[in-house]
Design a protein around this motif. Structure first.
Motif, mmCIF file in Angstrom:
data_model
loop_
_atom_site.group_PDB
_atom_site.id
_atom_site.type_symbol
_atom_site.label_atom_id
_atom_site.label_comp_id
_atom_site.label_asym_id
_atom_site.label_seq_id
_atom_site.Cartn_x
_atom_site.Cartn_y
_atom_site.Cartn_z
ATOM 1 N N THR A 211 0.805 -1.225 0.000
ATOM 2 C CA THR A 211 0.000 0.000 0.000
ATOM 3 C C THR A 211 0.832 1.267 0.000
ATOM 4 O O THR A 211 0.272 2.368 -0.065
ATOM 5 C CB THR A 211 -0.948 0.025 1.213
ATOM 6 O OG1 THR A 211 -0.167 0.017 2.415
ATOM 7 C CG2 THR A 211 -1.879 -1.175 1.205
ATOM 8 N N VAL A 212 2.163 1.128 0.052
ATOM 9 C CA VAL A 212 3.057 2.282 0.137
ATOM 10 C C VAL A 212 3.768 2.560 -1.182
ATOM 11 O O VAL A 212 3.898 3.710 -1.603
ATOM 12 C CB VAL A 212 4.089 2.080 1.269
ATOM 13 C CG1 VAL A 212 5.153 3.184 1.243
ATOM 14 C CG2 VAL A 212 3.384 2.058 2.620
ATOM 15 N N ALA A 213 4.246 1.546 -1.860
ATOM 16 C CA ALA A 213 5.065 1.715 -3.059
ATOM 17 C C ALA A 213 4.333 2.506 -4.132
ATOM 18 O O ALA A 213 3.276 2.085 -4.616
ATOM 19 C CB ALA A 213 5.475 0.350 -3.607
ATOM 20 N N ASP A 214 4.873 3.661 -4.493
ATOM 21 C CA ASP A 214 4.354 4.474 -5.596
ATOM 22 C C ASP A 214 2.849 4.696 -5.510
ATOM 23 O O ASP A 214 2.140 4.639 -6.509
ATOM 24 C CB ASP A 214 4.716 3.833 -6.934
ATOM 25 C CG ASP A 214 4.565 4.801 -8.112
ATOM 26 O OD1 ASP A 214 4.482 6.033 -7.869
ATOM 27 O OD2 ASP A 214 4.499 4.330 -9.262
ATOM 28 N N GLY A 215 2.357 4.927 -4.305
ATOM 29 C CA GLY A 215 0.930 5.197 -4.139
ATOM 30 C C GLY A 215 0.060 3.979 -3.988
ATOM 31 O O GLY A 215 -1.161 4.093 -3.893
ATOM 32 N N GLY A 216 0.652 2.797 -3.939
ATOM 33 C CA GLY A 216 -0.120 1.567 -3.764
ATOM 34 C C GLY A 216 -0.043 0.679 -4.987
ATOM 35 O O GLY A 216 -0.609 0.990 -6.033
ATOM 36 N N LEU A 236 -3.242 2.557 -12.576
ATOM 37 C CA LEU A 236 -4.045 2.197 -11.405
ATOM 38 C C LEU A 236 -3.184 2.143 -10.151
ATOM 39 O O LEU A 236 -2.128 1.509 -10.128
ATOM 40 C CB LEU A 236 -4.721 0.841 -11.608
ATOM 41 C CG LEU A 236 -5.550 0.322 -10.428
ATOM 42 C CD1 LEU A 236 -6.755 1.225 -10.175
ATOM 43 C CD2 LEU A 236 -6.005 -1.105 -10.673
ATOM 44 N N ARG A 237 -3.640 2.802 -9.098
ATOM 45 C CA ARG A 237 -2.986 2.745 -7.803
ATOM 46 C C ARG A 237 -3.970 2.198 -6.775
ATOM 47 O O ARG A 237 -5.183 2.429 -6.869
ATOM 48 C CB ARG A 237 -2.473 4.118 -7.370
ATOM 49 C CG ARG A 237 -1.358 4.657 -8.268
ATOM 50 C CD ARG A 237 -0.125 3.771 -8.198
ATOM 51 N NE ARG A 237 0.957 4.214 -9.074
ATOM 52 C CZ ARG A 237 1.149 3.781 -10.316
ATOM 53 N NH1 ARG A 237 0.317 2.885 -10.845
ATOM 54 N NH2 ARG A 237 2.155 4.225 -11.030
ATOM 55 N N LEU A 238 -3.435 1.496 -5.776
ATOM 56 C CA LEU A 238 -4.260 0.768 -4.815
ATOM 57 C C LEU A 238 -3.816 1.095 -3.389
ATOM 58 O O LEU A 238 -3.344 0.231 -2.653
ATOM 59 C CB LEU A 238 -4.144 -0.735 -5.088
ATOM 60 C CG LEU A 238 -4.532 -1.169 -6.508
ATOM 61 C CD1 LEU A 238 -3.972 -2.541 -6.817
ATOM 62 C CD2 LEU A 238 -6.046 -1.148 -6.670
ATOM 63 N N PRO A 239 -3.997 2.361 -2.963
ATOM 64 C CA PRO A 239 -3.500 2.753 -1.644
ATOM 65 C C PRO A 239 -4.265 2.135 -0.482
ATOM 66 O O PRO A 239 -3.772 2.125 0.641
ATOM 67 C CB PRO A 239 -3.654 4.272 -1.647
ATOM 68 C CG PRO A 239 -4.787 4.524 -2.599
ATOM 69 C CD PRO A 239 -4.630 3.486 -3.675
ATOM 70 N N TYR A 240 -5.463 1.624 -0.734
ATOM 71 C CA TYR A 240 -6.276 1.047 0.328
ATOM 72 C C TYR A 240 -6.526 -0.432 0.094
ATOM 73 O O TYR A 240 -7.516 -0.987 0.579
ATOM 74 C CB TYR A 240 -7.585 1.824 0.447
ATOM 75 C CG TYR A 240 -7.344 3.302 0.596
ATOM 76 C CD1 TYR A 240 -6.780 3.819 1.750
ATOM 77 C CD2 TYR A 240 -7.634 4.182 -0.451
ATOM 78 C CE1 TYR A 240 -6.517 5.169 1.880
ATOM 79 C CE2 TYR A 240 -7.379 5.544 -0.323
ATOM 80 C CZ TYR A 240 -6.821 6.028 0.840
ATOM 81 O OH TYR A 240 -6.550 7.366 0.970
#
Length: 323
Positions: A211-216, A236-240
């Motif tokens: 969840t941290v790397a490059d916004g998730g 696509l980013r998956l911060p959650y």
């Protein structure tokens, strides 16, 4: 699964909503509709869990029953998908021994991730007894989620850049535990980092939510070396990202705090993924994980935005899978 109190406040605040709005549009949107049918009549698309239960993980095996772990006391609750009725089938070990993620095998066992207890636990579903308990990690460890492969159960640690491998023998008996440090593209944040875990479609590697790397991102992890390689999912980013569910080549990523499930079609090796849909539903109240039966997904609502009490209500909702 859930993280620190500070992270929980972030997840349910304005920053989370802004991040959700900023996520790129996907190819399709799937929303809950209709009622599934199991033999014996219509099945509920929503059913209650015990008040105060504090669910997080879900597992469904070869029969139409779902198993849920409790953050409150570690209990395991089994519910019929035909009726929504259920009962506790494994008593917990108390408030200091919560259960986060859990998965079944084909031999009548459940593998439980013990969250801040730093435990891996094995439950015999016939008796409900906890048959094995393995302490892992060190101070600050949070054992979060688990996936079962033919020869091991793999667990994530949300605060340490490492996975735990619980060997499974040829006869299905759990064996010894080893620790696999993560390297390569893995980025370990100062707070909650690793979350859900699954296999790649070809079964040769693992997919872990970072969840941290490059916004998730999703990371493909070599189970022999621990080398992590980012999965190419475009913008696509998956911060959650919380629980991961792989069905064939389709990976469901539960983004808990923003009440959505991102659906990604992976290549066989799990190196690339194409976002194909987003599942939303007005009944989502911070769902954490997903499991499937037939053409339906089942998600427990963890309600991390609500202070837990013995009277807090919890439920499970069902939505159509994406094909």
């Amino acid at each position: 699964m859930h993280g620190s109190l500070a992270r929980r406040r972030l997840l349910v605040g304005g920053a989370a909503l802004a991040a959700a709005a900023a996520l790129p549009p996907l190819a399709g949107v799937a929303r809950a509709a209709g009622t599934p049918r199991l033999s014996g009549g219509p099945a509920p698309t929503r059913f209650a869990l015990p008040d105060g239960f504090r669910p997080e993980g879900i597992a469904i095996g070869r029969a139409p029953y779902a198993y849920f772990g409790s953050l409150a006391g570690g209990e395991v609750y089994r519910a019929s998908l035909r009726t929504g009725q259920g009962r506790v089938v494994s008593a917990g070990l108390g408030p200091d021994h919560p259960t986060a993620g859990l998965k079944t095998d084909d031999r009548g066992r459940l593998y439980l991730a013990g969250a801040a207890s730093r435990e891996l636990r094995v439950v015999d579903l016939r008796s409900g007894a906890v048959t094995r308990t393995y302490p892992v990690g060190s101070a600050g460890t949070f054992v979060n989620d688990v996936v079962v492969t033919p020869d091991a159960a793999w667990f994530t640690d949300s605060y340490k850049a490492q996975l735990y491998r619980l060997a499974i023998g040829r006869g299905g008996e759990p064996g010894e535990v080893s620790t696999l440090p993560l390297s390569g593209d893995w980025v370990q944040g100062p707070d909650f980092t690793a979350n859900g875990i699954s296999r790649t479609p070809d079964g040769r590697a693992l997919i872990v939510a970072d969840t941290v790397a490059d916004g998730g991102l999703l990371m493909r992890v070599d189970p022999r070396t621990g080398t992590a390689t980012r999965v190419d999912t475009g913008s696509l980013r998956l911060p959650y990202a919380d629980g991961l569910l792989l069905l064939g080549r389709v990976l469901y990523v539960v983004q808990q705090a923003v009440n959505r499930v991102d659906v990604i079609r992976l290549d066989a090796a799990g190196m690339r993924g194409t976002p194909i849909a987003v599942i939303t539903d007005p009944r989502f109240r911070i769902p954490t994980t997903a499991a499937a039966w037939g053409d339906r997904l089942y998600l427990p609502n963890a309600r991390f935005d609500t202070p837990p009490t013995p009277e807090t209500e919890y439920d499970v909702v069902s939505v159509p899978a994406v094909h």
